[in-house]
Scaffold this motif. Structure first.
Motif, PDB file in Angstrom:
ATOM      1  N   LEU A  49     -15.954 -10.708  -3.169  1.00  0.00           N
ATOM      2  CA  LEU A  49     -16.907 -10.822  -4.270  1.00  0.00           C
ATOM      3  C   LEU A  49     -17.895 -11.960  -4.033  1.00  0.00           C
ATOM      4  CD1 LEU A  49     -14.469 -10.396  -7.320  1.00  0.00           C
ATOM      5  CD2 LEU A  49     -15.918  -8.642  -6.251  1.00  0.00           C
ATOM      6  N   MET A  50     -17.403 -13.007  -3.362  1.00  0.00           N
ATOM      7  CA  MET A  50     -18.264 -14.140  -3.012  1.00  0.00           C
ATOM      8  C   MET A  50     -17.791 -14.688  -1.679  1.00  0.00           C
ATOM      9  SD  MET A  50     -18.921 -17.827  -4.897  1.00  0.00           S
ATOM     10  CE  MET A  50     -17.610 -18.679  -4.028  1.00  0.00           C
ATOM     11  N   ASN A  51     -18.581 -14.462  -0.654  1.00  0.00           N
ATOM     12  CA  ASN A  51     -18.199 -14.941   0.660  1.00  0.00           C
ATOM     13  C   ASN A  51     -18.035 -16.467   0.649  1.00  0.00           C
ATOM     14  OD1 ASN A  51     -17.625 -14.785   3.432  1.00  0.00           O
ATOM     15  ND2 ASN A  51     -19.738 -15.257   3.952  1.00  0.00           N
TER      16      ASN A  51
ATOM     17  N   PHE B  10     -15.414 -17.843  -0.983  1.00  0.00           N
ATOM     18  CA  PHE B  10     -14.702 -18.175  -2.222  1.00  0.00           C
ATOM     19  C   PHE B  10     -13.464 -19.029  -1.949  1.00  0.00           C
ATOM     20  CE2 PHE B  10     -10.928 -17.016  -4.725  1.00  0.00           C
ATOM     21  CZ  PHE B  10     -11.257 -17.618  -5.925  1.00  0.00           C
ATOM     22  N   VAL B  11     -12.643 -18.609  -0.993  1.00  0.00           N
ATOM     23  CA  VAL B  11     -11.400 -19.340  -0.727  1.00  0.00           C
ATOM     24  C   VAL B  11     -11.701 -20.755  -0.242  1.00  0.00           C
ATOM     25  CG1 VAL B  11      -9.307 -19.411   0.692  1.00  0.00           C
ATOM     26  CG2 VAL B  11     -10.045 -17.251  -0.320  1.00  0.00           C
ATOM     27  N   ALA B  12     -12.744 -20.912   0.544  1.00  0.00           N
ATOM     28  CA  ALA B  12     -13.141 -22.249   0.992  1.00  0.00           C
ATOM     29  C   ALA B  12     -13.527 -23.129  -0.199  1.00  0.00           C
ATOM     30  CB  ALA B  12     -14.301 -22.154   1.972  1.00  0.00           C
ATOM     31  N   GLN B  13     -14.292 -22.558  -1.125  1.00  0.00           N
ATOM     32  CA  GLN B  13     -14.710 -23.315  -2.307  1.00  0.00           C
ATOM     33  C   GLN B  13     -13.529 -23.615  -3.218  1.00  0.00           C
ATOM     34  OE1 GLN B  13     -17.774 -24.642  -2.701  1.00  0.00           O
ATOM     35  NE2 GLN B  13     -18.118 -23.821  -0.640  1.00  0.00           N
ATOM     36  N   LEU B  14     -12.611 -22.663  -3.336  1.00  0.00           N
ATOM     37  CA  LEU B  14     -11.417 -22.886  -4.145  1.00  0.00           C
ATOM     38  C   LEU B  14     -10.582 -24.014  -3.546  1.00  0.00           C
ATOM     39  CD1 LEU B  14      -9.561 -21.970  -6.485  1.00  0.00           C
ATOM     40  CD2 LEU B  14      -8.512 -20.344  -4.887  1.00  0.00           C
ATOM     41  N   ASN B  15     -10.429 -23.998  -2.244  1.00  0.00           N
ATOM     42  CA  ASN B  15      -9.666 -25.060  -1.579  1.00  0.00           C
ATOM     43  C   ASN B  15     -10.321 -26.426  -1.807  1.00  0.00           C
ATOM     44  OD1 ASN B  15      -7.555 -25.957   0.447  1.00  0.00           O
ATOM     45  ND2 ASN B  15      -9.415 -26.568   1.516  1.00  0.00           N
ATOM     46  N   LYS B  16     -11.646 -26.487  -1.752  1.00  0.00           N
ATOM     47  CA  LYS B  16     -12.344 -27.756  -1.992  1.00  0.00           C
ATOM     48  C   LYS B  16     -12.078 -28.273  -3.408  1.00  0.00           C
ATOM     49  CE  LYS B  16     -16.134 -27.052   1.303  1.00  0.00           C
ATOM     50  NZ  LYS B  16     -17.597 -26.854   1.502  1.00  0.00           N
ATOM     51  N   LYS B  17     -12.096 -27.361  -4.375  1.00  0.00           N
ATOM     52  CA  LYS B  17     -11.836 -27.757  -5.758  1.00  0.00           C
ATOM     53  C   LYS B  17     -10.405 -28.285  -5.935  1.00  0.00           C
ATOM     54  CE  LYS B  17     -15.152 -24.924  -8.357  1.00  0.00           C
ATOM     55  NZ  LYS B  17     -15.638 -26.043  -9.201  1.00  0.00           N
ATOM     56  N   MET B  18      -9.491 -27.799  -5.087  1.00  0.00           N
ATOM     57  CA  MET B  18      -8.082 -28.166  -5.205  1.00  0.00           C
ATOM     58  C   MET B  18      -7.771 -29.502  -4.538  1.00  0.00           C
ATOM     59  SD  MET B  18      -6.539 -24.343  -4.597  1.00  0.00           S
ATOM     60  CE  MET B  18      -4.911 -24.896  -4.160  1.00  0.00           C
TER      61      MET B  18
ATOM     62  N   LEU C 112     -16.373 -17.350  -9.834  1.00  0.00           N
ATOM     63  CA  LEU C 112     -16.612 -15.904  -9.858  1.00  0.00           C
ATOM     64  C   LEU C 112     -17.041 -15.370 -11.214  1.00  0.00           C
ATOM     65  CD1 LEU C 112     -13.612 -14.714  -7.628  1.00  0.00           C
ATOM     66  CD2 LEU C 112     -16.010 -14.996  -6.963  1.00  0.00           C
ATOM     67  N   GLY C 113     -17.038 -16.214 -12.239  1.00  0.00           N
ATOM     68  CA  GLY C 113     -17.520 -15.783 -13.548  1.00  0.00           C
ATOM     69  C   GLY C 113     -16.533 -14.984 -14.365  1.00  0.00           C
ATOM     70  N   LYS C 114     -15.295 -14.856 -13.879  1.00  0.00           N
ATOM     71  CA  LYS C 114     -14.252 -14.130 -14.601  1.00  0.00           C
ATOM     72  C   LYS C 114     -12.943 -14.903 -14.525  1.00  0.00           C
ATOM     73  CE  LYS C 114     -15.970  -9.400 -13.830  1.00  0.00           C
ATOM     74  NZ  LYS C 114     -15.615  -8.055 -13.296  1.00  0.00           N
ATOM     75  N   SER C 115     -12.100 -14.702 -15.533  1.00  0.00           N
ATOM     76  CA  SER C 115     -10.785 -15.328 -15.503  1.00  0.00           C
ATOM     77  C   SER C 115      -9.955 -14.705 -14.391  1.00  0.00           C
ATOM     78  CB  SER C 115     -10.067 -15.151 -16.840  1.00  0.00           C
ATOM     79  OG  SER C 115      -9.704 -13.788 -17.013  1.00  0.00           O
ATOM     80  N   VAL C 116      -8.957 -15.435 -13.913  1.00  0.00           N
ATOM     81  CA  VAL C 116      -8.117 -14.896 -12.845  1.00  0.00           C
ATOM     82  C   VAL C 116      -7.347 -13.670 -13.337  1.00  0.00           C
ATOM     83  CG1 VAL C 116      -6.127 -16.416 -13.340  1.00  0.00           C
ATOM     84  CG2 VAL C 116      -6.484 -15.507 -11.032  1.00  0.00           C
TER      85      VAL C 116
ATOM     86  N   ASP D 260      -8.334 -12.048  -0.671  1.00  0.00           N
ATOM     87  CA  ASP D 260      -9.283 -11.353   0.197  1.00  0.00           C
ATOM     88  C   ASP D 260     -10.264 -10.531  -0.641  1.00  0.00           C
ATOM     89  OD1 ASP D 260     -10.282 -10.714   2.754  1.00  0.00           O
ATOM     90  OD2 ASP D 260      -9.167  -8.821   2.778  1.00  0.00           O
ATOM     91  N   TYR D 261      -9.751  -9.919  -1.704  1.00  0.00           N
ATOM     92  CA  TYR D 261     -10.616  -9.198  -2.648  1.00  0.00           C
ATOM     93  C   TYR D 261     -11.612 -10.164  -3.295  1.00  0.00           C
ATOM     94  CZ  TYR D 261     -11.914  -7.319  -7.250  1.00  0.00           C
ATOM     95  OH  TYR D 261     -12.600  -6.943  -8.381  1.00  0.00           O
ATOM     96  N   CYS D 262     -11.109 -11.314  -3.759  1.00  0.00           N
ATOM     97  CA  CYS D 262     -11.991 -12.306  -4.394  1.00  0.00           C
ATOM     98  C   CYS D 262     -13.020 -12.828  -3.405  1.00  0.00           C
ATOM     99  CB  CYS D 262     -11.158 -13.465  -4.938  1.00  0.00           C
ATOM    100  SG  CYS D 262     -10.094 -13.031  -6.341  1.00  0.00           S
TER     101      CYS D 262
END
Length: 231
Positions: A187-189, A191-199, A212-216, A182-184
């Motif tokens: 930072l970018m509305n 984000f979780v949707a885009q992360l899921n797509k990448k997965m 997000l430009g930073k390591s986890v 939720d924090y991430c």
């Protein structure tokens, strides 16, 4: 006359295509009640019921598709049918092979608003039906965290969850990871949707850097610092 017939033909064709698309997107929801006359089974029947269960499965799917930005069939898993089982078993619930199993004993012993808790559990488990898991490469804690993130955004987070900033690791799972995601996402509305797509086809921690430009690891440190390093 030709123009009128042509116009009517096009209208009929468009309606037919719309019907086909609706059929393709439609998911069948089935509820199998196997809890008999157990305490939890009776409570399910009296306070929840099969009609509400089917409605919740439908609303959860629609919510997840919107949250994951899965706007068409090509973005989603091909799941024509989801079956919910109300069983007398151990634990709370689990999902496997497009089936969701909920423990009636858990419902029977729950001390709060059982209908709200049941709804939150279904949103979590329905996420497992629709989310991508990196072909099995993603950390289990992230998979469970995304499911609880959906539950959080749907408004069904229970009061016993950890507060933002708490937890030991970003991939600790469930509510800890949900709060971090939720924090991430803040930072970018999306984000979780885009992360899921990448997965969809695999997983790598570098997805966080790409999005997000930073390591986890750095994001986790920033997250903990924002909330005063809560344990």
């Amino acid at each position: 006359m030709f123009r009128l017939r042509h116009s009517l033909f096009l209208s009929a064709l468009l309606l037919s295509l719309a019907a086909i698309q609706t059929t393709q997107a439609a998911v069948q929801y089935v509820v199998n009640y196997n809890a008999g006359s157990s305490r939890g089974g009776i409570r399910f029947t009296n306070e929840i019921g099969t009609d509400y269960s089917r409605q919740t499965l439908t609303s959860a799917t629609d919510f997840i598709w919107r949250l994951f930005q899965q706007n068409n069939d090509a973005d989603r898993k091909n799941v024509p049918k989801v079956t919910l089982f109300i069983d007398n078993m151990d634990g709370v619930a689990y999902s496997v092979n497009n089936e969701i199993h909920v423990n009636a004993n858990y419902l029977g012993n729950y001390s709060g608003d059982v209908k709200r808790e049941f709804t939150g559990v279904l949103y979590h488990e329905m996420t497992h039906i629709w989310q991508w898991n990196g072909n099995g490469q993603a950390p289990g804690g992230l998979i469970e965290g995304i499911a609880d993130f959906v539950r959080l955004k749907a408004g069904y987070a229970p009061s016993h969850w950890v507060q933002p900033g708490q937890g030991d690791r970003w991939d600790q799972g469930y509510d800890v990871t949900a709060r971090f995601l939720d924090y991430c996402n803040g930072l970018m509305n999306g984000f979780v949707a885009q992360l899921n797509k990448k997965m969809r086809n695999g997983y790598n921690d570098s997805y966080f850097v790409e999005l997000l430009g930073k390591s986890v690891g750095q994001l986790w440190k920033d997250y903990k610092a924002k909330y005063g390093g809560k344990p």
